[in-house]
Scaffold this motif. Structure first.
Motif, PDB file in Angstrom:
ATOM      1  N   VAL A 287     -15.358  16.793  22.319  1.00  0.00           N
ATOM      2  CA  VAL A 287     -15.216  15.428  22.062  1.00  0.00           C
ATOM      3  C   VAL A 287     -16.542  15.233  21.369  1.00  0.00           C
ATOM      4  N   LEU A 288     -17.816  15.555  21.811  1.00  0.00           N
ATOM      5  CA  LEU A 288     -18.869  15.261  21.297  1.00  0.00           C
ATOM      6  C   LEU A 288     -18.979  15.671  19.591  1.00  0.00           C
ATOM      7  N   ALA A 289     -18.531  16.969  19.396  1.00  0.00           N
ATOM      8  CA  ALA A 289     -18.541  17.613  18.200  1.00  0.00           C
ATOM      9  C   ALA A 289     -17.357  16.731  17.177  1.00  0.00           C
ATOM     10  N   THR A 290     -16.283  16.430  17.767  1.00  0.00           N
ATOM     11  CA  THR A 290     -15.471  15.547  16.793  1.00  0.00           C
ATOM     12  C   THR A 290     -15.917  14.147  16.500  1.00  0.00           C
ATOM     13  N   VAL A 291     -16.853  13.550  17.408  1.00  0.00           N
ATOM     14  CA  VAL A 291     -17.282  12.312  17.013  1.00  0.00           C
ATOM     15  C   VAL A 291     -18.579  12.493  16.173  1.00  0.00           C
ATOM     16  N   ALA A 292     -19.262  13.548  16.384  1.00  0.00           N
ATOM     17  CA  ALA A 292     -20.266  14.002  15.515  1.00  0.00           C
ATOM     18  C   ALA A 292     -19.721  14.070  13.991  1.00  0.00           C
ATOM     19  N   ASP A 293     -18.535  14.646  13.686  1.00  0.00           N
ATOM     20  CA  ASP A 293     -18.083  14.636  12.429  1.00  0.00           C
ATOM     21  C   ASP A 293     -17.551  13.219  11.895  1.00  0.00           C
ATOM     22  N   LEU A 294     -17.207  12.215  12.995  1.00  0.00           N
ATOM     23  CA  LEU A 294     -16.780  10.993  12.638  1.00  0.00           C
ATOM     24  C   LEU A 294     -18.033  10.366  11.910  1.00  0.00           C
ATOM     25  N   VAL A 295     -19.330  10.550  12.847  1.00  0.00           N
ATOM     26  CA  VAL A 295     -20.505   9.727  12.340  1.00  0.00           C
ATOM     27  C   VAL A 295     -21.074  10.473  10.931  1.00  0.00           C
ATOM     28  N   ALA A 296     -20.837  11.722  10.871  1.00  0.00           N
ATOM     29  CA  ALA A 296     -21.366  12.287   9.673  1.00  0.00           C
ATOM     30  C   ALA A 296     -20.431  11.693   8.541  1.00  0.00           C
ATOM     31  N   GLY A 297     -19.358  11.404   8.649  1.00  0.00           N
ATOM     32  CA  GLY A 297     -18.411  10.735   7.611  1.00  0.00           C
ATOM     33  C   GLY A 297     -18.510   9.401   7.381  1.00  0.00           C
ATOM     34  N   VAL A 298     -19.317   8.885   7.934  1.00  0.00           N
ATOM     35  CA  VAL A 298     -19.701   7.138   7.810  1.00  0.00           C
ATOM     36  C   VAL A 298     -20.362   6.935   6.332  1.00  0.00           C
ATOM     37  N   ARG A 299     -19.683   6.319   5.568  1.00  0.00           N
ATOM     38  CA  ARG A 299     -20.325   6.158   4.157  1.00  0.00           C
ATOM     39  C   ARG A 299     -21.297   5.105   4.165  1.00  0.00           C
ATOM     40  N   HIS A 300     -22.187   5.386   3.375  1.00  0.00           N
ATOM     41  CA  HIS A 300     -23.305   4.414   3.141  1.00  0.00           C
ATOM     42  C   HIS A 300     -23.210   3.070   3.372  1.00  0.00           C
ATOM     43  N   ASP A 301     -22.009   2.539   2.683  1.00  0.00           N
ATOM     44  CA  ASP A 301     -21.643   1.231   2.563  1.00  0.00           C
ATOM     45  C   ASP A 301     -20.998   0.737   3.754  1.00  0.00           C
ATOM     46  N   GLN A 302     -20.768   1.530   4.671  1.00  0.00           N
ATOM     47  CA  GLN A 302     -19.635   1.264   5.921  1.00  0.00           C
ATOM     48  C   GLN A 302     -20.572   0.827   7.368  1.00  0.00           C
ATOM     49  N   TRP A 303     -21.911   1.138   7.273  1.00  0.00           N
ATOM     50  CA  TRP A 303     -22.922   0.896   8.428  1.00  0.00           C
ATOM     51  C   TRP A 303     -22.876  -0.483   8.877  1.00  0.00           C
ATOM     52  N   ARG A 304     -22.573  -1.312   8.142  1.00  0.00           N
ATOM     53  CA  ARG A 304     -22.522  -2.590   8.593  1.00  0.00           C
ATOM     54  C   ARG A 304     -21.338  -3.348   8.636  1.00  0.00           C
ATOM     55  N   ASP A 305     -20.308  -2.739   8.694  1.00  0.00           N
ATOM     56  CA  ASP A 305     -18.799  -2.997   8.860  1.00  0.00           C
ATOM     57  C   ASP A 305     -18.713  -3.374  10.089  1.00  0.00           C
ATOM     58  N   THR A 306     -17.749  -4.298  10.499  1.00  0.00           N
ATOM     59  CA  THR A 306     -17.361  -4.622  11.714  1.00  0.00           C
ATOM     60  C   THR A 306     -16.652  -3.570  12.392  1.00  0.00           C
ATOM     61  N   THR A 307     -16.421  -3.437  13.915  1.00  0.00           N
ATOM     62  CA  THR A 307     -15.802  -2.684  14.632  1.00  0.00           C
ATOM     63  C   THR A 307     -14.914  -3.452  15.677  1.00  0.00           C
TER      64      THR A 307
END
Length: 208
Positions: free
Chosen positions: A16-36
């Motif tokens: 699970v943690l490895a899969t989330v790590a891949d999701l985190v690594a794939g966040v684009r620079h312009d997405q960090w302030r997007d809503t969730t």
């Protein structure tokens, strides 16, 4: 029967943690302030919350930290720095090392949800990142790759334990309706307060 034993909870958590790590690594620079799907949390807040949670549990397992009120507030302290992906991976590596110490799974620890044995704490971290992985995927337009069999095991754990958590300590919002044929991850997300519909992904009540 093929005689193959189910993976251990720590093996499931590792994946699970490895899969989330891949999701985190794939966040684009312009997405960090997007809503969730978590009200009031941006993508950076969400990832910071997960890192804070991993570091808190690591400290608890080592006898170096306590589950103080507000300890998981992602706006109280920035754990991500300039490299959120590295911060997340580092926190998960330390958490897994703490869980693998001899005797930890049999000990009882006081975590934000109450007093639990170490093996239950493993499940709690897996559920936490499964659901927040769902949140992160919805916020960034990606599809999480969690194995269905792992999610089903955590669904079973969550259904069995949810009634034991006092309402004032529940970390998620009340369950929401979801179709029986929905994927396991969507059923888990709905069980822990997310609104899931066939027509539209995303959306949640408060309680992240």
């Amino acid at each position: 029967m093929n005689g193959t034993a189910n993976p251990s909870p720590i093996e499931d958590l590792t994946e699970v943690l490895a899969t989330v790590a891949d999701l985190v690594a794939g966040v684009r620079h312009d997405q960090w302030r997007d809503t969730t799907p978590c009200p009031e949390w941006e993508v950076r807040d969400l990832v910071n919350h997960m890192v804070i949670g991993h570091r808190l549990f690591t400290g608890i397992l080592r006898g170096e930290a306590a589950a103080a009120p507000g300890a998981l507030d992602p706006k109280a302290d920035d754990m991500l720095g300039d490299d959120p992906g590295a911060a997340y991976r580092g926190a998960t590596e330390e958490l897994l090392a703490a869980f693998r110490r001899p005797g930890v799974l049999e000990q009882v620890f006081r975590v934000p949800a109450g007093d639990v044995p170490g093996v239950a704490a493993v499940h709690l971290r897996a559920v936490e990142d499964l659901v927040h992985g769902w949140d992160l995927a919805r916020a960034t337009g990606r599809k999480p790759r969690f194995p269905d069999e792992i999610v089903e095991r955590e669904l079973e754990f969550t259904r069995a334990k949810l009634a034991d958590v006092p309402p004032e300590q529940a970390p998620f919002a009340p369950p929401q309706p979801v179709p029986d044929h929905a994927p396991p991850l969507d059923r888990l997300a709905a069980l822990l307060g997310r609104r899931v519909t066939p027509q539209q992904w995303g959306g949640a009540l408060s309680g992240c």
